[in-house]
Design a protein around this motif. Structure first.
Motif, PDB file in Angstrom:
ATOM      1  N   VAL A 177       0.839  -1.204   0.000  1.00  0.00           N
ATOM      2  CA  VAL A 177       0.000   0.000   0.000  1.00  0.00           C
ATOM      3  C   VAL A 177       0.874   1.254   0.000  1.00  0.00           C
ATOM      4  CG1 VAL A 177      -1.637   1.364   1.352  1.00  0.00           C
ATOM      5  CG2 VAL A 177      -1.986  -1.096   1.083  1.00  0.00           C
ATOM      6  N   LEU A 178       1.898   1.264   0.831  1.00  0.00           N
ATOM      7  CA  LEU A 178       2.781   2.433   0.905  1.00  0.00           C
ATOM      8  C   LEU A 178       3.476   2.697  -0.423  1.00  0.00           C
ATOM      9  CD1 LEU A 178       4.424   1.944   4.430  1.00  0.00           C
ATOM     10  CD2 LEU A 178       2.593   3.520   3.785  1.00  0.00           C
ATOM     11  N   TYR A 179       3.901   1.623  -1.100  1.00  0.00           N
ATOM     12  CA  TYR A 179       4.587   1.805  -2.380  1.00  0.00           C
ATOM     13  C   TYR A 179       3.624   2.284  -3.483  1.00  0.00           C
ATOM     14  CZ  TYR A 179       8.848  -0.347  -0.608  1.00  0.00           C
ATOM     15  OH  TYR A 179       9.981  -0.613   0.112  1.00  0.00           O
ATOM     16  N   ALA A 180       2.383   1.876  -3.409  1.00  0.00           N
ATOM     17  CA  ALA A 180       1.408   2.267  -4.439  1.00  0.00           C
ATOM     18  C   ALA A 180       0.937   3.706  -4.268  1.00  0.00           C
ATOM     19  CB  ALA A 180       0.208   1.322  -4.406  1.00  0.00           C
ATOM     20  N   LEU A 181       1.061   4.249  -3.056  1.00  0.00           N
ATOM     21  CA  LEU A 181       0.533   5.584  -2.792  1.00  0.00           C
ATOM     22  C   LEU A 181       1.150   6.662  -3.674  1.00  0.00           C
ATOM     23  CD1 LEU A 181       0.064   5.811   1.087  1.00  0.00           C
ATOM     24  CD2 LEU A 181      -1.695   5.882  -0.688  1.00  0.00           C
ATOM     25  N   LEU A 182       2.455   6.620  -3.883  1.00  0.00           N
ATOM     26  CA  LEU A 182       3.110   7.671  -4.662  1.00  0.00           C
ATOM     27  C   LEU A 182       2.509   7.774  -6.053  1.00  0.00           C
ATOM     28  CD1 LEU A 182       5.306   9.802  -5.208  1.00  0.00           C
ATOM     29  CD2 LEU A 182       6.803   7.929  -5.922  1.00  0.00           C
ATOM     30  N   LEU A 183       2.412   6.639  -6.750  1.00  0.00           N
ATOM     31  CA  LEU A 183       1.901   6.651  -8.116  1.00  0.00           C
ATOM     32  C   LEU A 183       0.451   7.122  -8.167  1.00  0.00           C
ATOM     33  CD1 LEU A 183       3.447   3.269  -9.295  1.00  0.00           C
ATOM     34  CD2 LEU A 183       4.241   5.559  -9.867  1.00  0.00           C
ATOM     35  N   LEU A 184      -0.349   6.684  -7.208  1.00  0.00           N
ATOM     36  CA  LEU A 184      -1.761   7.037  -7.225  1.00  0.00           C
ATOM     37  C   LEU A 184      -1.996   8.494  -6.814  1.00  0.00           C
ATOM     38  CD1 LEU A 184      -3.251   3.755  -5.748  1.00  0.00           C
ATOM     39  CD2 LEU A 184      -3.450   4.582  -8.083  1.00  0.00           C
ATOM     40  N   VAL A 185      -1.320   8.947  -5.771  1.00  0.00           N
ATOM     41  CA  VAL A 185      -1.477  10.337  -5.334  1.00  0.00           C
ATOM     42  C   VAL A 185      -0.991  11.285  -6.416  1.00  0.00           C
ATOM     43  CG1 VAL A 185      -0.646  12.077  -3.702  1.00  0.00           C
ATOM     44  CG2 VAL A 185      -1.394   9.852  -2.861  1.00  0.00           C
ATOM     45  N   ARG A 186       0.173  11.021  -6.949  1.00  0.00           N
ATOM     46  CA  ARG A 186       0.753  11.928  -7.947  1.00  0.00           C
ATOM     47  C   ARG A 186      -0.105  11.998  -9.204  1.00  0.00           C
ATOM     48  NH1 ARG A 186       6.732  10.595  -9.659  1.00  0.00           N
ATOM     49  NH2 ARG A 186       5.633   8.828 -10.611  1.00  0.00           N
ATOM     50  N   ASN A 187      -0.557  10.846  -9.703  1.00  0.00           N
ATOM     51  CA  ASN A 187      -1.358  10.864 -10.925  1.00  0.00           C
ATOM     52  C   ASN A 187      -2.721  11.495 -10.700  1.00  0.00           C
ATOM     53  OD1 ASN A 187       0.771   8.869 -11.822  1.00  0.00           O
ATOM     54  ND2 ASN A 187      -0.553   8.869 -13.604  1.00  0.00           N
ATOM     55  N   THR A 188      -3.332  11.233  -9.544  1.00  0.00           N
ATOM     56  CA  THR A 188      -4.623  11.848  -9.249  1.00  0.00           C
ATOM     57  C   THR A 188      -4.490  13.363  -9.153  1.00  0.00           C
ATOM     58  OG1 THR A 188      -5.314   9.876  -8.037  1.00  0.00           O
ATOM     59  CG2 THR A 188      -6.568  11.886  -7.650  1.00  0.00           C
ATOM     60  N   LEU A 189      -3.435  13.818  -8.518  1.00  0.00           N
ATOM     61  CA  LEU A 189      -3.198  15.255  -8.383  1.00  0.00           C
ATOM     62  C   LEU A 189      -2.942  15.898  -9.739  1.00  0.00           C
ATOM     63  CD1 LEU A 189      -3.040  17.446  -6.248  1.00  0.00           C
ATOM     64  CD2 LEU A 189      -0.603  16.928  -5.966  1.00  0.00           C
ATOM     65  N   VAL A 190      -2.172  15.222 -10.578  1.00  0.00           N
ATOM     66  CA  VAL A 190      -1.928  15.727 -11.937  1.00  0.00           C
ATOM     67  C   VAL A 190      -3.239  15.815 -12.708  1.00  0.00           C
ATOM     68  CG1 VAL A 190      -0.895  15.145 -14.167  1.00  0.00           C
ATOM     69  CG2 VAL A 190       0.476  14.992 -12.086  1.00  0.00           C
ATOM     70  N   GLY A 191      -4.088  14.788 -12.569  1.00  0.00           N
ATOM     71  CA  GLY A 191      -5.373  14.806 -13.256  1.00  0.00           C
ATOM     72  C   GLY A 191      -6.269  15.937 -12.790  1.00  0.00           C
ATOM     73  N   LEU A 192      -6.312  16.192 -11.487  1.00  0.00           N
ATOM     74  CA  LEU A 192      -7.139  17.275 -10.948  1.00  0.00           C
ATOM     75  C   LEU A 192      -6.638  18.636 -11.414  1.00  0.00           C
ATOM     76  CD1 LEU A 192      -7.617  15.959  -7.290  1.00  0.00           C
ATOM     77  CD2 LEU A 192      -9.394  16.173  -9.049  1.00  0.00           C
ATOM     78  N   ARG A 193      -5.335  18.793 -11.457  1.00  0.00           N
ATOM     79  CA  ARG A 193      -4.767  20.060 -11.907  1.00  0.00           C
ATOM     80  C   ARG A 193      -4.921  20.272 -13.405  1.00  0.00           C
ATOM     81  NH1 ARG A 193       0.968  19.997  -8.500  1.00  0.00           N
ATOM     82  NH2 ARG A 193       0.128  20.834  -6.525  1.00  0.00           N
ATOM     83  N   GLY A 194      -5.117  19.179 -14.132  1.00  0.00           N
ATOM     84  CA  GLY A 194      -5.211  19.284 -15.580  1.00  0.00           C
ATOM     85  C   GLY A 194      -6.620  19.498 -16.114  1.00  0.00           C
ATOM     86  N   VAL A 195      -7.596  19.619 -15.221  1.00  0.00           N
ATOM     87  CA  VAL A 195      -8.972  19.865 -15.674  1.00  0.00           C
ATOM     88  C   VAL A 195      -9.033  21.227 -16.361  1.00  0.00           C
ATOM     89  CG1 VAL A 195     -11.361  20.165 -14.938  1.00  0.00           C
ATOM     90  CG2 VAL A 195      -9.924  18.436 -13.842  1.00  0.00           C
ATOM     91  N   ASP A 196      -9.707  21.286 -17.491  1.00  0.00           N
ATOM     92  CA  ASP A 196      -9.835  22.520 -18.279  1.00  0.00           C
ATOM     93  C   ASP A 196     -10.432  23.635 -17.409  1.00  0.00           C
ATOM     94  OD1 ASP A 196     -10.292  24.516 -20.111  1.00  0.00           O
ATOM     95  OD2 ASP A 196     -11.198  23.204 -21.608  1.00  0.00           O
ATOM     96  N   PRO A 197      -9.725  24.776 -17.275  1.00  0.00           N
ATOM     97  CA  PRO A 197     -10.269  25.886 -16.473  1.00  0.00           C
ATOM     98  C   PRO A 197     -11.631  26.358 -16.951  1.00  0.00           C
ATOM     99  CG  PRO A 197      -7.951  26.262 -16.986  1.00  0.00           C
ATOM    100  CD  PRO A 197      -8.386  25.072 -17.785  1.00  0.00           C
TER     101      PRO A 197
END
Length: 224
Positions: A97-117
């Motif tokens: 779980v700890l190892y998977a967190l980085l990939l999931l948190v980072r990609n989710t955050l990138v996706g949220l930031r990439g939403v069309d303004p």
């Protein structure tokens, strides 16, 4: 004359037939650990990424913390944590779980930031509050990035499960370890091929799920 060495092939269907119960048991252990670890990591990662998106000051420390956890060698992590937890399965699951967190948190955050303004501006114009916009507009639009992170984390987890053999709970890693110890090639190759097949299968399933839940992304690609 030297005595003829016994056959030691890399591929042996006879070995699979004779040891099918054991192989299936370790395969089931491997699959269960992988799916549970990814499910737990996803449940933890999405709220963390959502909080970091809502309060950008949290993003740096959060990504840095998960990044540090990801750099800890898995052999060391399992070996150090086990004496405190005293449960092999829980120790391996926690590490995955700890190892998977980085990939999931980072990609989710990138996706949220990439939403069309323009999309978020339109939602604000319709009276959407911060949290309503997050759950009904931003997260759905971030799904492609979330699925990508999920695919990466899943394949990585399939490989990392085998390292659990260091504390005696490593799924197909148990077969690999026995094969290396005894020098029996077929045991090593069978476990390796099953790991590869499991990783490819999970990745393909997640790819198809991603296409199913994000039809707008397919439409956007076809329109180019």
């Amino acid at each position: 004359m030297t005595p003829e060495q016994p056959a030691n092939p890399w591929l042996s269907w006879q070995y699979v037939q004779d040891n099918s119960d054991e192989i299936l048991r370790y395969l089931g252990e491997h699959v269960t650990l992988t799916l549970q670890a990814i499910a737990i990591a996803l449940v933890v990662a999405i709220p963390l990424a959502a909080l970091a998106h809502a309060w950008p000051r949290l993003a740096g420390p959060l990504v840095a913390t998960t990044g540090v956890l990801y750099t800890i060698p898995s052999l060391a992590l399992f070996a150090v944590v086990y004496p405190f937890i005293r449960d092999r399965r829980t120790t391996v699951l926690l590490g995955l779980v700890l190892y998977a967190l980085l990939l999931l948190v980072r990609n989710t955050l990138v996706g949220l930031r990439g939403v069309d303004p323009a999309v978020t501006d339109a939602a604000r114009g319709l009276g959407y509050g911060r949290w309503r916009m997050l759950f009904t507009v931003e997260l759905p639009n971030a799904l492609p990035a979330v699925i990508t992170g999920l695919r990466l984390a899943s394949v990585s987890t399939v490989a990392l499960v085998t390292v659990g053999v260091v504390i005696g709970y490593g799924g197909l890693g148990q077969l690999m370890f026995r094969g290396f110890t005894s020098g029996y090639h077929a045991q090593i190759m069978t476990a390796t091929l099953l790991c590869l097949a499991l990783g490819l299968t999970i990745d393909l399933v997640l790819y198809l799920v991603g296409r199913l839940v994000t039809p707008w992304s397919r439409a956007a690609v076809s329109a180019r």
